[in-house]
Write a protein that holds these residues in place. Structure first.
Motif, PDB file in Angstrom:
ATOM      1  N   LEU A 173      -4.060  -4.037   3.336  1.00  0.00           N
ATOM      2  CA  LEU A 173      -3.556  -2.777   2.800  1.00  0.00           C
ATOM      3  C   LEU A 173      -3.818  -1.666   3.804  1.00  0.00           C
ATOM      4  O   LEU A 173      -4.922  -1.561   4.339  1.00  0.00           O
ATOM      5  CB  LEU A 173      -4.245  -2.457   1.456  1.00  0.00           C
ATOM      6  N   LYS A 174      -2.807  -0.826   4.004  1.00  0.00           N
ATOM      7  CA  LYS A 174      -2.939   0.304   4.904  1.00  0.00           C
ATOM      8  C   LYS A 174      -2.597   1.589   4.150  1.00  0.00           C
ATOM      9  O   LYS A 174      -1.524   1.722   3.590  1.00  0.00           O
ATOM     10  CB  LYS A 174      -2.003   0.141   6.096  1.00  0.00           C
ATOM     11  N   ASP A 175      -3.569   2.556   4.121  1.00  0.00           N
ATOM     12  CA  ASP A 175      -3.335   3.848   3.478  1.00  0.00           C
ATOM     13  C   ASP A 175      -2.477   4.706   4.407  1.00  0.00           C
ATOM     14  O   ASP A 175      -2.847   4.965   5.553  1.00  0.00           O
ATOM     15  CB  ASP A 175      -4.678   4.529   3.187  1.00  0.00           C
ATOM     16  N   ASN A 176      -1.378   5.158   3.931  1.00  0.00           N
ATOM     17  CA  ASN A 176      -0.451   5.956   4.735  1.00  0.00           C
ATOM     18  C   ASN A 176      -0.815   7.436   4.751  1.00  0.00           C
ATOM     19  O   ASN A 176      -0.117   8.235   5.388  1.00  0.00           O
ATOM     20  CB  ASN A 176       0.978   5.800   4.209  1.00  0.00           C
ATOM     21  N   ARG A 177      -1.848   7.846   4.038  1.00  0.00           N
ATOM     22  CA  ARG A 177      -2.345   9.215   3.983  1.00  0.00           C
ATOM     23  C   ARG A 177      -1.299  10.201   3.422  1.00  0.00           C
ATOM     24  O   ARG A 177      -1.353  11.378   3.688  1.00  0.00           O
ATOM     25  CB  ARG A 177      -2.816   9.690   5.363  1.00  0.00           C
ATOM     26  N   ASP A 178      -0.353   9.711   2.695  1.00  0.00           N
ATOM     27  CA  ASP A 178       0.628  10.565   1.997  1.00  0.00           C
ATOM     28  C   ASP A 178       0.735  10.158   0.538  1.00  0.00           C
ATOM     29  O   ASP A 178       1.796  10.236  -0.062  1.00  0.00           O
ATOM     30  CB  ASP A 178       1.992  10.499   2.664  1.00  0.00           C
ATOM     31  N   THR A 216       0.546   7.188  -0.493  1.00  0.00           N
ATOM     32  CA  THR A 216       1.147   5.863  -0.593  1.00  0.00           C
ATOM     33  C   THR A 216       0.360   4.919   0.294  1.00  0.00           C
ATOM     34  O   THR A 216      -0.402   5.342   1.180  1.00  0.00           O
ATOM     35  CB  THR A 216       2.624   5.870  -0.164  1.00  0.00           C
ATOM     36  N   ALA A 217       0.566   3.608   0.060  1.00  0.00           N
ATOM     37  CA  ALA A 217      -0.099   2.582   0.874  1.00  0.00           C
ATOM     38  C   ALA A 217       0.853   1.421   1.055  1.00  0.00           C
ATOM     39  O   ALA A 217       1.669   1.136   0.159  1.00  0.00           O
ATOM     40  CB  ALA A 217      -1.393   2.122   0.234  1.00  0.00           C
ATOM     41  N   SER A 218       0.748   0.711   2.221  1.00  0.00           N
ATOM     42  CA  SER A 218       1.629  -0.413   2.549  1.00  0.00           C
ATOM     43  C   SER A 218       0.834  -1.704   2.493  1.00  0.00           C
ATOM     44  O   SER A 218      -0.305  -1.777   2.962  1.00  0.00           O
ATOM     45  CB  SER A 218       2.234  -0.239   3.939  1.00  0.00           C
ATOM     46  N   VAL A 219       1.479  -2.739   1.892  1.00  0.00           N
ATOM     47  CA  VAL A 219       0.864  -4.061   1.767  1.00  0.00           C
ATOM     48  C   VAL A 219       1.463  -4.953   2.862  1.00  0.00           C
ATOM     49  O   VAL A 219       2.701  -5.097   2.924  1.00  0.00           O
ATOM     50  CB  VAL A 219       1.095  -4.649   0.375  1.00  0.00           C
ATOM     51  N   HIS A 238      -4.585  14.482  -3.125  1.00  0.00           N
ATOM     52  CA  HIS A 238      -3.751  13.314  -2.861  1.00  0.00           C
ATOM     53  C   HIS A 238      -4.531  12.065  -3.228  1.00  0.00           C
ATOM     54  O   HIS A 238      -5.725  12.118  -3.518  1.00  0.00           O
ATOM     55  CB  HIS A 238      -3.331  13.256  -1.386  1.00  0.00           C
ATOM     56  N   PHE A 239      -3.793  10.939  -3.191  1.00  0.00           N
ATOM     57  CA  PHE A 239      -4.389   9.658  -3.566  1.00  0.00           C
ATOM     58  C   PHE A 239      -4.722   8.882  -2.297  1.00  0.00           C
ATOM     59  O   PHE A 239      -3.980   8.914  -1.302  1.00  0.00           O
ATOM     60  CB  PHE A 239      -3.428   8.840  -4.430  1.00  0.00           C
ATOM     61  N   THR A 240      -5.837   8.124  -2.392  1.00  0.00           N
ATOM     62  CA  THR A 240      -6.210   7.207  -1.316  1.00  0.00           C
ATOM     63  C   THR A 240      -6.283   5.804  -1.886  1.00  0.00           C
ATOM     64  O   THR A 240      -6.649   5.612  -3.060  1.00  0.00           O
ATOM     65  CB  THR A 240      -7.567   7.591  -0.691  1.00  0.00           C
ATOM     66  N   PHE A 241      -5.905   4.824  -1.045  1.00  0.00           N
ATOM     67  CA  PHE A 241      -5.812   3.435  -1.484  1.00  0.00           C
ATOM     68  C   PHE A 241      -6.717   2.564  -0.606  1.00  0.00           C
ATOM     69  O   PHE A 241      -6.856   2.810   0.609  1.00  0.00           O
ATOM     70  CB  PHE A 241      -4.369   2.928  -1.386  1.00  0.00           C
ATOM     71  N   SER A 242      -7.297   1.532  -1.222  1.00  0.00           N
ATOM     72  CA  SER A 242      -8.100   0.533  -0.494  1.00  0.00           C
ATOM     73  C   SER A 242      -8.147  -0.728  -1.329  1.00  0.00           C
ATOM     74  O   SER A 242      -7.931  -0.668  -2.555  1.00  0.00           O
ATOM     75  CB  SER A 242      -9.514   1.054  -0.206  1.00  0.00           C
TER      76      SER A 242
END
Length: 792
Positions: free
Chosen positions: A534-539, A541-544, A517-521
């Motif tokens: 930014l919050k990583d949703n651990r699925d 995807t990430a929310s701004v 899976h992908f991780t965002f930061s």
């Protein structure tokens, strides 16, 4: 005492075979006796005349003297010759003649009963002197007596008949019939008896009916098909002296299914090469059946053998042969011979002869397989290999293997056809079939490669075979992740802190492994910014989120937020993607109204649109000026507008020759005047006339011979008329064209010609014609230059 009065009687005697026959007559009585019957009835004897019986004469009499048919005699004939006998009727006087004294009747010609069987004649006795009848005429018949002079005849012969072969004895074949022209009611002349003269012992004929029947059993058509039979018909009941006639009867035996099919051989040998393809013919065989048509038809089928699965059988519709064809490929190295058993049978069997069966036969076929130089054979029908992408050049992909199945077992050479690997990603070792890469492969560009490898036998007929090779490029995590979409994020100026303005996702060109899976930061440089988080949703995807309020698009309308994405692969790939956030104007319900920056103070000077309009006008004006200058540089048009017909000199063509310059009546000099000027006003382009001069009729030059006065008058008019064009000019037409038959019309060239004309009268035309007078007046004087001839 009997008072019966006897009437004269005519007696006719007939000689038949030398015997005299007297016909029975009866008397005519004036009175008759009465008889009393048994019961006292009185019987009366009626008055009646003579009844003549029939008389006979033998046909075909060929004696030297006429045949005596009979004699006429009357009771009134006393023998003194006063009676005359008369004969009339059929043949009287020609065939039959009578002696008028004695009454003897003779036949003078040979008679044929078959032409006319009887003749009707009339006899009468008359007085010789008066020719008065002594008694009424009486008829009698002369019949021609038949003799056996016509043989029997078969009117419908020759006959043709058919009878099935193997018929029982006594089977009726055909009936023949003969006819005899002789009299069937007299003697045995027409009594016929039939007998067979030819055709025994196969056939017989019934003597009375003429029916031909079979006389032998089991007559076989295959042994003999046709028989010629001769039948005789004899009259007189077949006795000695009878006449006979014959006819021919051709009897044909028709076929029945009485023969079973038979193969000429019990064992057939055939061969087939191992390189033959299914459907090709291996061999033929045929069972013989002597019967005809459907009776001789034979059907074939394979009933046994180890080659039932390798071969098939069909029947040739024209030759009725059994055709053995290859059903599957045969291999010499695997099996070298096959055996088949074929059966041939009659499909149509006559139940009458079923006991003569069975109507079938069998034969054995031995098929040998011949060795052929076959192409190599790959061990596998196809190959599938895998190779990692980005593998270096020369990486082994896999090995293909082919072998020569022939007995020679020649070595094999491998190659990759270029049309299957155009970009040449792979190569194959020609000796061992090892496939390797020629450069690193990119799975994302092409994840499957479908090529072919060809194997060729060395030392043989260079036959080759191909196999398909499918190569799958295995994925390596060599591509960093990136945003799934690159759209801008639109945010209202009035957005509240903590609100999610976008949810981002990522994609990767590489294959996603299980649990990957992908991780965002946020990027380190913006990790501590005060605008967004930014919050990583651990699925994946990430929310701004928005961290503050009070955004203004006048202060800053666009924000760039770098986001770091990790794909968690092996090896892990990381990329930084920038999210564009644009500040927009929204209403109270957060509906976006505008995202463009709106200026509150207009800048000094003209706007861009006004400047563009001014420049466009300048360009148009420059184009107009350039066009005007270009037109001015062109050649100026003549000041006076002339029509195409406006010419300075008119050439008038005449079909006759005039008298030269002295002949002033030959043409109308009025044609020298300008045709347009004579018809109307000619405008000038260089000046605008202030006064309009009316058209003045000129002098009639046609009737004037004073050319000098005419020209002076025209010059004065031209000088005084400002609207008239300047005609005081000369145009020179010195070229008449090549091949002109007319030559020059100018009198200037006449100086070079010898002429007897006298031109001294030109001296009286005035000073303007002085030059011409000097030129033509004296022949010995030299010609002046052309410039001196110009009128000033």
């Amino acid at each position: 005492m009997d008072n019966t009065v006897r009437k004269p009687v005519v007696v006719i005697t007939s000689l038949v075979n030398g015997v005299a026959f007297v016909p029975v007559g009866h008397l005519s009585l004036h009175r008759h006796r009465q008889r009393t019957g048994k019961e006292g009835q009185v019987l009366h004897r009626s008055k009646r005349g003579w009844v003549w019986n029939q008389f006979f004469v033998i046909e075909e009499y060929t004696g030297p003297d006429p045949v005596l048919v009979g004699r006429l005699h009357s009771d009134v004939d006393s023998g003194v010759g006063n009676i005359k006998y008369i004969l009339s009727g059929e043949g009287a006087g020609t065939i039959f003649v009578i002696d008028d004294k004695t009454g003897n009747i003779h036949a003078t010609k040979t008679l044929d009963r078959e032409e006319q069987a009887q003749y009707t004649l009339t006899a009468q006795a008359v007085d010789r002197d008066t020719n008065k009848p002594l008694e009424p005429p009486s008829e009698f018949i002369v019949k021609v007596q038949d003799i056996n002079d016509n043989p029997p005849e078969f009117l419908h012969g020759p006959y043709y008949a058919r009878v099935p072969e193997m018929s029982n004895v006594g089977t009726s074949v055909v009936q023949v019939t003969a006819t005899d022209a002789d009299d069937p009611t007299y003697g045995n002349s027409a009594r016929l008896v039939y007998s067979i003269l030819q055709g025994q012992p196969y056939f017989s004929v019934e003597s009375q009916t003429g029916i031909i029947r079979t006389a032998l059993p089991n007559m076989d058509r295959e042994a003999r098909q046709e028989y010629d039979v001769v039948i005789q018909a004899k009259d007189m009941g077949g006795h000695m002296g009878g006449l006979s006639g014959t006819t021919q009867v051709k009897i044909t035996l028709t076929d029945v299914n009485d023969n079973p099919p038979k193969f000429p051989q019990s064992v057939y040998s055939m061969s087939v090469s191992e390189d033959k393809v299914p459907g090709e013919e291996v061999g033929r065989l045929k069972a013989k059946d002597p019967d005809l048509g459907d009776n001789g038809m034979v059907s074939y089928r394979l009933i046994d053998g180890d080659g039932l699965s390798m071969f098939e059988l069909s029947t040739d519709s024209e030759t009725r042969e059994a055709v053995i064809k290859l059903k599957k490929h045969v291999d010499f190295e695997t099996k070298r011979s096959y055996t088949l058993k074929v059966e041939g049978s009659n499909p149509y069997i006559d139940p009458q002869y079923i006991a003569w069966g069975p109507y079938k036969d069998e034969a054995t076929i031995k098929i040998s397989v011949e060795d052929a130089d076959e192409p190599p054979v790959f061990v596998a029908a196809s190959y599938t290999f895998e190779v990692e992408e980005n593998a270096p050049e020369g990486t082994a992909v896999g090995r293909v293997h082919a072998k020569d199945t022939d007995v020679a077992n020649n070595p094999v050479r491998y190659m990759i056809p270029l049309y299957t690997d155009i970009e040449q990603f792979f190569r194959v070792n020609p000796e061992d079939g090892m496939i390797t890469t020629t450069r690193p492969l990119d799975r994302e560009a092409q994840n499957w490669h479908n090529i072919s490898v060809s194997a060729t036998e060395i030392g043989g007929h260079h036959q080759d075979t191909k196999v398909r090779v499918d190569i799958r490029v295995k994925d390596v995590n060599d591509n960093p992740p990136e945003f799934a979409t690159n759209n801008e994020v639109l945010m209202c100026e009035t957005v509240m802190p903590g609100r999610v303005i976008e949810t981002v996702s990522a994609v990767d060109k590489d294959e996603m492994a299980h649990r990957q899976h992908f991780t965002f930061s946020l990027a380190p440089e913006v990790a501590h910014n005060h605008n967004f988080s930014l919050k990583d949703n651990r699925d994946s995807t990430a929310s701004v989120y928005v961290l503050r309020k009070g955004f203004s698009r006048l202060t800053q309308d666009v924000y760039f937020l770098p986001i770091k994405i990790n794909d968690n692969g092996v090896p892990a790939m990381t990329s930084t993607n920038t999210l564009t956030i644009r500040v927009c104007s929204c209403d109270s319900r957060d509906t976006i109204l505008s995202c463009n920056v709106e200026p509150y103070v207009l800048p000094p000077g003209l706007s861009t649109g006004a400047l563009i309009a001014i420049l466009a006008c300048i360009v148009i004006l420059l184009a107009i000026v350039v066009l005007f200058v270009a037109l001015r540089r062109q050649k100026k048009e003549p000041l006076i507008v002339f029509e195409e017909e406006d010419i300075r000199e008119n050439i008038i063509t005449y079909d006759d020759e005039g008298g030269g310059e002295e002949d002033t009546e030959a043409f109308d000099i009025a044609t020298l005047q300008n045709p347009d000027g004579a018809n109307g006003f000619l405008p000038r382009k260089d000046i605008k006339p202030e006064l309009q001069f009316s058209i003045r009729p000129g002098p009639a030059a046609a009737n004037s011979v004073d050319v000098d006065d005419f020209i002076k008058t025209r010059i004065a008019e031209a000088d005084g008329d400002p609207t008239a064009p300047p005609y005081d000019s000369i145009q020179i037409y010195g070229y008449e064209g090549r091949g002109s038959l007319a030559g020059s019309l100018s009198s200037l060239e006449s100086v070079t010609t010898e002429s007897d004309l006298d031109y001294d009268y030109l001296q009286s035309w005035g000073p303007r014609f002085k030059k011409l007078a000097d030129l033509y007046g004296t022949k010995d004087s030299p010609a002046p230059p052309i410039s001196d001839l110009l009128i000033p």
